[in-house]
Every structure is written in structure tokens, then in C-alpha cells.
Write a protein that holds these residues in place. Structure first.
Motif, PDB file in Angstrom:
ATOM      1  N   VAL A 243      33.845  41.747  46.902  1.00 27.06           N
ATOM      2  CA  VAL A 243      34.583  41.606  45.639  1.00 27.06           C
ATOM      3  C   VAL A 243      33.629  41.030  44.607  1.00 27.06           C
ATOM      4  O   VAL A 243      32.869  40.101  44.897  1.00 27.06           O
ATOM      5  N   HIS A 272      34.797  46.652  46.892  1.00 24.21           N
ATOM      6  CA  HIS A 272      36.227  46.764  47.178  1.00 24.21           C
ATOM      7  C   HIS A 272      37.066  46.634  45.918  1.00 24.21           C
ATOM      8  O   HIS A 272      37.998  47.434  45.681  1.00 24.21           O
ATOM      9  N   ALA A 273      36.765  45.634  45.093  1.00 26.71           N
ATOM     10  CA  ALA A 273      37.587  45.370  43.915  1.00 26.71           C
ATOM     11  C   ALA A 273      36.902  44.339  43.042  1.00 26.71           C
ATOM     12  O   ALA A 273      35.959  43.659  43.460  1.00 26.71           O
ATOM     13  N   GLU A 277      41.397  42.270  39.574  1.00 22.62           N
ATOM     14  CA  GLU A 277      42.341  43.225  40.144  1.00 22.62           C
ATOM     15  C   GLU A 277      43.148  42.581  41.259  1.00 22.62           C
ATOM     16  O   GLU A 277      44.349  42.860  41.422  1.00 22.62           O
ATOM     17  N   ILE A 278      42.506  41.705  42.023  1.00 26.24           N
ATOM     18  CA  ILE A 278      43.210  41.016  43.097  1.00 26.24           C
ATOM     19  C   ILE A 278      44.178  39.983  42.520  1.00 26.24           C
ATOM     20  O   ILE A 278      45.331  39.870  42.957  1.00 26.24           O
ATOM     21  N   THR A 282      46.725  44.386  41.496  1.00 27.26           N
ATOM     22  CA  THR A 282      46.461  45.824  41.477  1.00 27.26           C
ATOM     23  C   THR A 282      45.509  46.245  42.591  1.00 27.26           C
ATOM     24  O   THR A 282      45.253  47.426  42.786  1.00 27.26           O
ATOM     25  N   ALA A 283      44.946  45.275  43.313  1.00 25.96           N
ATOM     26  CA  ALA A 283      44.132  45.542  44.505  1.00 25.96           C
ATOM     27  C   ALA A 283      44.457  44.462  45.525  1.00 25.96           C
ATOM     28  O   ALA A 283      44.845  43.343  45.173  1.00 25.96           O
ATOM     29  N   ARG A 284      44.282  44.793  46.785  1.00 23.63           N
ATOM     30  CA  ARG A 284      44.591  43.846  47.857  1.00 23.63           C
ATOM     31  C   ARG A 284      43.409  42.921  48.103  1.00 23.63           C
ATOM     32  O   ARG A 284      42.251  43.310  47.979  1.00 23.63           O
TER      33      ARG A 284
END
Length: 336
Positions: A243, A272-273, A277-278, A282-284
Motif C-alpha cells: 500500500v 494493492h491500493a 482508498e482503504i 473503496t479498497a480492502r
């Protein structure tokens, strides 16, 4: 006057000293990254280098509509004075009018540490209580304080190359935190049993062996914002859910990731993101107890603007700062 009918302020390091606690910095920075996660624009650092005298001029920017501010850092380091100076202009995100100008150096460890705190809160195991810290300077202090704000740490192992530095740092932080803080003699001793590993160094080579990371560990690396700097090795990058603060900086100055790509162990799809976003959902983030996660923190205007806006509000409440005036371009751009 600004859009809120408040004067534009010049805020010194003394003005902002002690205005906010680390948990308050963490929450302000979290709001900034949530804005980014919902699409707020931000650009990675741009750095210009000079050879004679040796130095660099760096800047980065962000617009955070929900936070209500935009701006960023410009700073010069090296040159003839062999020092660094940080200037932080802050503008209203709706009107564009200037809100404040900060003497920004003292803010740096707090906003950077708070970013690490957000990442720990989003990515580390919920019950993480053992932290390995590499580094014993101002940035290490802020990273540790922020991690302690979001996790109930019981033990901290500190390693830096100079024994006196790591021992004095451990003694200082042992007095400040509820956790037991101890200096250790090797990188392996630091990461053994650690749930969280934080690197806050200026190292050009990896500071620990990524094969020794235990399943479930979270890593925050905050000192690798140059293509030739890398605090973590390619093994760490390969093993981790990666991340970053901004995707645009990964192939530009995220030294460890660039090296891992060059060594062929990952490609650009390994990102990953973004942290925002996390935070925004919007992302895990972490998906399993055994997952190794890594946050690559290179420094952005997201945390800078979010923290500065929070400090500006506190400063106004306390009547701090010197009023300054800016002439709008509609008046000043006369050519006469």
C-alpha cells in the motif's frame, strides 16, 4: 480577508508548538486521506537538484475539498547553509484565497508520524502490541508516538546503528509511553516477535532481512523517498500486500519498490491500493491474520494540508499568529 472573513496568518514553529496531540494529528490526517480516497487531487513531490552549491528544492501539493483547504510544502535543503527550511502555504479550497503561511519544519515529524499512525490503524492486526522500530531520531519518535495512539503497545524494540543513540532514545520513550521500550543490539532481535515494524531512517540499504518477518506483520517504511534509498528489501516487498500514499510516486521515488521491480520479483501491478482508498472504504485493507502488509510512506501534501488546516483552526481559537495581507491578482496584476 479570507472566505471565512478571517485574516491570513503567518504561523511560526513556536505558534504551533503543542497546539495538538498526536491522536488529534492522526484523526486530521485520516480525514485528509479519506478525501484522497474519494478522488481529491494530489501530486507527488518534485525535486530539483543543484550541484554548486549542493542542495535540493522540493515541493508537493494537494486539494482537499472536504477538509476545506489546499496547498503543500516547498522546502530547500543543503545549499550553502547546509540546513533545511520548510514553507507551507495554505489556501481555501473553495475560494482559493490564502488562509495561512506556516514556518513548516516543526510540523513535519507530526504529520508524517500521523500518516504512519493511520496506516497502522488500517493495516496492522487489531491486537498488535509488539513494535520493532528502526531509527532513533525525530521521525522515529513521531512514528512511535502515532502507533501508540492507535494500538495498545506493550513492548517496543528499538534498533539504530549507534548504541548510544538507540539507548538514549529507548530511555526517553520509556518515560513517555505505557509500553516497555528497550534498545536491542541487532535488526533480527528487533523484529523477532514483532506485530508491527516501522522504519524511520535515512538508510540507503535495507535495515532488516524480509525473510525474517513473521506472518501477520505490518510494516511501515517512511524513509525511502529517493530511487536510491531503500529501507526494506525486495523480499519484504514481494511478501507484502503493498500500500502506498500515492500511486504516482511509486515508480518515481519509492526506492524499495523500484529495486524490487528491477530485481524481477514484482511488477507495477503489485501495488494493492493507496492508503486513502482503504480509509475511504473503496479498497480492502488486511484480509487475514497471516497477511503481511506494508505501507510505503514517501510524504505527500495530503497529510501536510490536513494537519495544517487543523492547526490553523486551533491557532485562530487561541489568537495566535501574525496577520499578513495578499493582494489578489485582479488588483495587483496591472503591469504598471
Amino acid at each position: 480577508m479570507s472566505a471565512s472573513d478571517e485574516p491570513t496568518l503567518f504561523l511560526t514553529s513556536d505558534d504551533i508548538d503543542g497546539l495538538a496531540t498526536m491522536p488529534e494529528y492522526v484523526e486530521a490526517v485520516r480525514d485528509g486521506y479519506r478525501d484522497r480516497g474519494h478522488g481529491a487531487p494530489a501530486r507527488p513531490r518534485t525535486t530539483l537538484y543543484a550541484d554548486s552549491p549542493t542542495g535540493m528544492l522540493t515541493g508537493y501539493t494537494a486539494i482537499l475539498p472536504t477538509v476545506g483547504a489546499m496547498g503543500g510544502y516547498t522546502y530547500a535543503a543543503g545549499f550553502g547553509g547546509q540546513d533545511a527550511h520548510f514553507v507551507l502555504p495554505l489556501f481555501d479550497a473553495e475560494s482559493g484565497e490564502p488562509l495561512a503561511v506556516f514556518d513548516g519544519a516543526s510540523l513535519n515529524p507530526f504529520k508524517t508520524g500521523a500518516t504512519g499512525g493511520v496506516a497502522v490503524d488500517e493495516l496492522a492486526p487489531p491486537r498488535a502490541d509488539d513494535l520493532a522500530l528502526f531509527g532513533s531520531g525525530a521521525q522515529a519518535r513521531a512514528q512511535l508516538t502515532a502507533a501508540a495512539a492507535v494500538r495498545e503497545l506493550e513492548r517496543v524494540e528499538v534498533y539504530s546503528p549507534t548504541a548510544d543513540s538507540r539507548m538514549s532514545f529507548a530511555a526517553e520513550m520509556n518515560e513517555q509511553l505505557d509500553a516497555t521500550v528497550a534498545a536491542v543490539a541487532s535488526p533480527s532481535a528487533a523484529i523477532e516477535g514483532a506485530d508491527i515494524v516501522v522504519t524511520a531512517t535515512n538508510a540507503s540499504e535495507p535495515v532488516f532481512d524480509g525473510s525474517e518477518l513473521e506472518p501477520g506483520t505490518h510494516v511501515t517504511a517512511m524513509g525511502q523517498y529517493h530511487p536510491e534509498k531503500r529501507e526494506v528489501d525486495a523480499t519484504t516487498i514481494e511478501r507484502a500486500t503493498y500500500v502506498t500514499d500515492l500511486r504516482d510516486r511509486v515508480t518515481n521515488d519509492a526506492g524499495a519498490f523500484i529495486h524490487a521491480v528491477e530485481e524481477g520479483v514484482v511488477d507495477e501491478d503489485h501495488v494493492h491500493a493507496e492508503l486513502g482508498e482503504i480509509v475511504a472504504g473503496t479498497a480492502r485493507g488486511r484480509t487475514s491474520d497471516d497477511e503481511i502488509t506494508l505501507f510505503d510512506s514517501g510524504g505527500t501534501a495530503i497529510e501536510t494540508v490536513a494537519a495544517a488546516q487543523m492547526l490553523l483552526e486551533r491557532a485562530r481559537e487561541r489568537g495566535l499568529g501574525e496577520e499578513i495581507e495578499f493582494a489578489p491578482a485582479s488588483e495587483a496584476l496591472t503591469g504598471r
